[in-house]
Design a protein around this motif. Structure first.
Motif, PDB file in Angstrom:
ATOM      1  N   TYR A 139       0.827  -1.200   0.000  1.00  0.00           N
ATOM      2  CA  TYR A 139       0.000   0.000   0.000  1.00  0.00           C
ATOM      3  C   TYR A 139       0.868   1.260   0.000  1.00  0.00           C
ATOM      4  N   PHE A 140       1.949   1.271   0.785  1.00  0.00           N
ATOM      5  CA  PHE A 140       2.848   2.417   0.794  1.00  0.00           C
ATOM      6  C   PHE A 140       3.441   2.660  -0.593  1.00  0.00           C
ATOM      7  N   PHE A 141       3.860   1.582  -1.249  1.00  0.00           N
ATOM      8  CA  PHE A 141       4.601   1.717  -2.497  1.00  0.00           C
ATOM      9  C   PHE A 141       3.702   1.952  -3.703  1.00  0.00           C
ATOM     10  N   ARG A 142       2.387   2.099  -3.477  1.00  0.00           N
ATOM     11  CA  ARG A 142       1.506   2.456  -4.598  1.00  0.00           C
ATOM     12  C   ARG A 142       1.897   3.821  -5.159  1.00  0.00           C
ATOM     13  N   GLU A 143       2.575   4.641  -4.349  1.00  0.00           N
ATOM     14  CA  GLU A 143       2.992   5.961  -4.818  1.00  0.00           C
ATOM     15  C   GLU A 143       3.956   5.863  -5.989  1.00  0.00           C
ATOM     16  N   PHE A 144       4.694   4.759  -6.100  1.00  0.00           N
ATOM     17  CA  PHE A 144       5.611   4.617  -7.228  1.00  0.00           C
ATOM     18  C   PHE A 144       4.841   4.453  -8.538  1.00  0.00           C
ATOM     19  N   GLU A 145       3.675   3.843  -8.476  1.00  0.00           N
ATOM     20  CA  GLU A 145       2.874   3.726  -9.698  1.00  0.00           C
ATOM     21  C   GLU A 145       2.415   5.100 -10.158  1.00  0.00           C
ATOM     22  N   ARG A 146       2.038   5.963  -9.215  1.00  0.00           N
ATOM     23  CA  ARG A 146       1.640   7.320  -9.584  1.00  0.00           C
ATOM     24  C   ARG A 146       2.833   8.111 -10.114  1.00  0.00           C
ATOM     25  N   ARG A 147       4.001   7.836  -9.571  1.00  0.00           N
ATOM     26  CA  ARG A 147       5.195   8.560  -9.990  1.00  0.00           C
ATOM     27  C   ARG A 147       5.669   8.084 -11.358  1.00  0.00           C
ATOM     28  N   PHE A 148       5.681   6.756 -11.574  1.00  0.00           N
ATOM     29  CA  PHE A 148       6.164   6.206 -12.837  1.00  0.00           C
ATOM     30  C   PHE A 148       5.114   6.234 -13.937  1.00  0.00           C
ATOM     31  N   LYS A 149       3.834   6.255 -13.551  1.00  0.00           N
ATOM     32  CA  LYS A 149       2.675   6.019 -14.408  1.00  0.00           C
ATOM     33  C   LYS A 149       2.513   4.508 -14.589  1.00  0.00           C
ATOM     34  N   THR A 150       1.286   4.085 -14.776  1.00  0.00           N
ATOM     35  CA  THR A 150       0.940   2.662 -14.748  1.00  0.00           C
ATOM     36  C   THR A 150       1.689   1.821 -15.775  1.00  0.00           C
ATOM     37  N   PRO A 151       1.840   2.233 -17.058  1.00  0.00           N
ATOM     38  CA  PRO A 151       2.550   1.367 -18.016  1.00  0.00           C
ATOM     39  C   PRO A 151       3.980   1.051 -17.593  1.00  0.00           C
ATOM     40  N   LYS A 152       4.743   2.052 -17.180  1.00  0.00           N
ATOM     41  CA  LYS A 152       6.127   1.816 -16.772  1.00  0.00           C
ATOM     42  C   LYS A 152       6.183   1.009 -15.482  1.00  0.00           C
ATOM     43  N   PHE A 153       5.286   1.293 -14.535  1.00  0.00           N
ATOM     44  CA  PHE A 153       5.263   0.556 -13.280  1.00  0.00           C
ATOM     45  C   PHE A 153       4.950  -0.917 -13.531  1.00  0.00           C
ATOM     46  N   SER A 154       4.035  -1.199 -14.447  1.00  0.00           N
ATOM     47  CA  SER A 154       3.675  -2.580 -14.757  1.00  0.00           C
ATOM     48  C   SER A 154       4.863  -3.345 -15.309  1.00  0.00           C
ATOM     49  N   VAL A 155       5.613  -2.716 -16.209  1.00  0.00           N
ATOM     50  CA  VAL A 155       6.807  -3.357 -16.769  1.00  0.00           C
ATOM     51  C   VAL A 155       7.831  -3.621 -15.666  1.00  0.00           C
ATOM     52  N   ALA A 156       7.996  -2.649 -14.764  1.00  0.00           N
ATOM     53  CA  ALA A 156       8.952  -2.816 -13.671  1.00  0.00           C
ATOM     54  C   ALA A 156       8.567  -3.998 -12.789  1.00  0.00           C
ATOM     55  N   VAL A 157       7.290  -4.103 -12.455  1.00  0.00           N
ATOM     56  CA  VAL A 157       6.816  -5.203 -11.606  1.00  0.00           C
ATOM     57  C   VAL A 157       7.046  -6.553 -12.283  1.00  0.00           C
TER      58      VAL A 157
END
Length: 299
Positions: free
Chosen positions: A88-106
């Motif tokens: 829950y804390f790290f959801r902020e990285f999705e907002r920072r990276f934007k969802t497409p880039k965050f999804s690739v990172a995950v």
């Protein structure tokens, strides 16, 4: 220089302006829901053992679905609790990276961590690896360490501490929640995060094809914040805001001005990127509070 009181005030304004809950973080919402829900069901049915990564069962008996469940389902209540908090804390990285880039990172960190865990089991470095999304959590810890500066510093009994200390303690608790089997996936997650962030390797430049992004967006519409908001027993329609028109958020139209370097530095110390800080200040007439609100809203 900005006083500690001013920094705290700006941070509070930033938190108020950020999207609540899992707003603008649909992937994080899915991860939390699937991980917590599946972990609770597995513990209730006493089936945690079938979710772990095991070489004989996974590859010998061709139970390849264990490759997925081993990276998603926690095996103990304590790891589920602390893992859910960190996700829950790290959801902020999705907002920072934007969802497409965050999804690739995950996805990339999960694949790299899974390969490392298989290597540990094949070489008999360890007999057991605890299941759970350790790869995602500890992979994101590499970003948390390097890119999020502490906003409040202090100390207890001569031990230096900051607002980041609590999350580090949660990470240590999760790492040792099922010692020693939980240490190995945590270390694999850290290594996967470092490999993904490396400028030498191409992982950070990977992107999903546009058609796949559009398909996922169509399938997962239900995970995005609805434009209809509850208001005293009824609903009213909220028009979508144009992110290129900050005057819609902050009053009358404001002419773009050159960003003030001191105020840019103030936003950088709060954890925002310098380029975004400059743009936000320019679009808000060097109003720091308005810039924090614009950046915190996921713009």
């Amino acid at each position: 220089a900005v006083s500690l009181f001013s920094c705290l005030h700006l941070k509070r304004q930033s938190l108020k302006s950020m999207a609540p809950g899992f707003g603008k973080a649909p992937v994080s919402k899915c991860l939390c829901a699937l991980s917590i829900g599946a972990s609770i069901i597995a513990m209730f049915l006493n089936k945690q053992g079938i979710c772990s990564l095991d070489i004989e069962n996974t590859f010998g008996n061709v139970k390849l679905w264990r490759l997925l469940t081993s990276q998603l389902i926690f095996s103990t209540p304590s790891s589920t609790f602390f893992g859910a908090i960190l996700l829950y804390f790290f959801r902020e990285f999705e907002r920072r990276f934007k969802t497409p880039k965050f999804s690739v990172a995950v996805v990339t960190m999960v694949i790299l961590s899974t390969l490392l865990q298989v290597l540990l089991l094949v070489t008999n470095v360890t007999k057991e690896v605890a299941p759970g999304p350790y790869s995602i959590i500890f992979g994101l810890f590499t970003y948390f360490f390097s890119e999020i500066p502490p906003s409040v510093k202090g100390g207890v009994l001569f031990i230096p501490m900051s607002d980041k200390t609590f999350k580090y303690l949660l990470g240590l608790q999760l790492m040792f929640s099922d010692y020693p089997s939980s240490v190995w996936p945590s270390l694999c997650g850290l290594i996967a995060g470092i490999l993904y962030r490396s400028t030498v390797l191409p992982f950070s430049r990977l992107r999903f094809p546009l058609w796949f992004q559009n398909w996922c967006a169509e399938i997962c519409k239900c995970f995005y914040t609805s434009s209809r908001r509850r208001r005293r027993g009824g609903y009213h329609q909220v028009p979508e805001a144009d992110p290129n028109m900050p005057q819609q958020l902050f009053g009358p139209p404001i002419a773009q001005v050159a960003p003030d370097p001191a105020r840019v530095q103030t936003l950088v110390t709060m954890g925002f990127e310098e380029g975004q800080a400059r743009t936000a200040l320019s679009r808000t007439g060097n109003n720091v509070e308005a810039a924090v609100g614009l950046l915190g809203s996921g713009w």
